[in-house]
Design a protein around this motif. Structure first.
Motif, PDB file in Angstrom:
ATOM      1  N   ASN A 150      11.002  -0.998 -25.100  1.00  0.00           N
ATOM      2  CA  ASN A 150       9.913  -0.463 -23.987  1.00  0.00           C
ATOM      3  C   ASN A 150       9.522   0.947 -25.027  1.00  0.00           C
ATOM      4  O   ASN A 150       8.498   1.400 -23.903  1.00  0.00           O
ATOM      5  N   ASP A 166       7.619  -0.255 -19.157  1.00  0.00           N
ATOM      6  CA  ASP A 166       8.958  -0.283 -18.591  1.00  0.00           C
ATOM      7  C   ASP A 166       9.746   0.385 -17.444  1.00  0.00           C
ATOM      8  O   ASP A 166      10.332   0.642 -18.455  1.00  0.00           O
ATOM      9  N   GLU A 309      20.227  -7.055 -19.413  1.00  0.00           N
ATOM     10  CA  GLU A 309      18.984  -5.257 -19.472  1.00  0.00           C
ATOM     11  C   GLU A 309      20.141  -4.813 -18.441  1.00  0.00           C
ATOM     12  O   GLU A 309      20.241  -3.242 -18.366  1.00  0.00           O
TER      13      GLU A 309
HETATM   14 MG    MG Z   1      11.776  -3.814 -21.356  1.00  0.00          MG
END
Ligand code: MG
Ligand code: ADP
Length: 316
Positions: A150, A166, A309
């Protein structure tokens, strides 16, 4: 959230009327795809993030609006990716962002010696990351997903400037009452997240410590063979600073990392204090190289490996 410096219009006309897609995907997560595109009226390149509004049968539009609001709040930080326009269709919201042509710093973190960052590079890049993070923290926003996938670069050769992307997990600190799930990617999450303790700006500072470690050594300090082992390594702060990994790296760099990888969030140094740390404060290394980096087309952007995630408690 403080009043936004600008309110992004959610355009309902066709995205394809103003942009053409170009090349392969830049990245893909669970609920989003990012593609390179060119604005027809200006021929400028952008990155379009296509976010599904419905996820697992639930309406997630307000989460996406939160992501947009945070990007708006961060407009004035040069180290946070710039939001150009937003489109909304029945099923998706499309964020048209500044294109970071150098791709993820992840690629250089795992590269061979000759392609890898030098300590001097890392000092300049961490300085920039901290300025971006400080801006967020001053506005009571925590990113909660700072990791090498990110953090992007405006160009890779020559090494450009960083752009934080992000904001899908980001939130206002005072709106965090209870954490019901383990947010973020296993290797980078702070111990308080694993223990369901309150999240604060210090949670991001742990990730800055992990990032610095990875950028300097190419090794992810807490990664175990299994997710359980990784979590155990984190909650025990089981981290090594061996000569082998830190060969040729300054003592100050190791001291810097050690002041962030501390279990008690209140004992970690803040973004402000990091910027004053002797490892970073000696020179004016963080100044952006140029303002035209974004026009360069160097360095192919690789699609990152997909990482999990959000790990639900149930799977822990
Ligand atoms: Mg990401
Ligand atoms: P997700 O929430 O799915 O992780 P991200 O916003 O992190 O979505 O984007 C996924 C990937 O797409 C990033 O890791 C990066 O490789 C690429 N990407 C995202 N934004 C840009 C951008 N502005 N310029 C270039 N590549 C980008």
């Amino acid at each position: 959230m403080e009043p936004s410096p600008r309110q992004t219009v959610l355009r309902t006309e066709l995205f394809a009327g103003s942009y053409r897609l170009e090349g392969k995907e830049l990245g893909r997560g669970k609920f989003a795809v990012v593609k390179k595109c060119v604005e027809l009226s200006t021929s400028k390149e952008y990155a379009a993030k296509f976010l599904r509004k419905r996820r697992k049968g639930e309406d997630c539009r307000s989460d996406i609006i939160n992501e947009i609001a945070i990007l708006e709040m961060a407009t004035f930080s040069p180290y946070v990716v710039d939001l150009h326009e937003v489109y909304e269709t029945n099923s998706e919201i499309i964020l048209v962002m500044e294109y970071a042509a150098g791709g993820e710093i992840f690629n250089q973190c795992v590269a061979d010696q000759d392609e890898a960052f030098t300590e001097k590079d890392v000092i300049r890049l961490i300085h920039q990351i901290l300025q971006g993070v400080l801006h967020l923290h001053r506005n009571n926003v925590v990113h909660l997903d700072l990791k090498p996938q990110n953090i992007l670069l405006t160009s890779s050769k020559p090494l450009g400037d960083i752009r934080i992307v992000d904001f899908g997990l980001s939130r206002k600190v005072d709106s965090v009452k209870e954490v019901r799930e383990i947010l973020g990617t296993p290797e980078y999450v702070a111990p308080e997240i694993l223990n369901y303790e309150p999240i604060s700006t210090a949670t991001d500072m742990w990730s800055v410590g992990v990032l610095t470690y990875v950028m300097l050594t190419g090794v992810s300090p807490f990664q175990g063979d299994t997710k359980q082992q990784t979590f155990l390594n984190i909650s025990q702060v089981n981290v090594q600073y061996t000569q082998e990994e830190f060969d040729g790296i300054s003592k100050l760099a190791v001291e810097f990392i050690k002041s962030l990888l501390i279990k008690n969030p209140r004992k970690r140094i803040s973004a402000d204090q990091c910027l004053q740390h002797p490892w970073l404060s000696s020179t004016t290394i963080s100044a952006p190289l140029t303002n035209t980096n974004l026009d360069q087309k160097e360095g192919e952007v690789k699609t990152s490996e997909l990482t999990e995630e959000i790990v639900l408690l149930a799977s822990y």
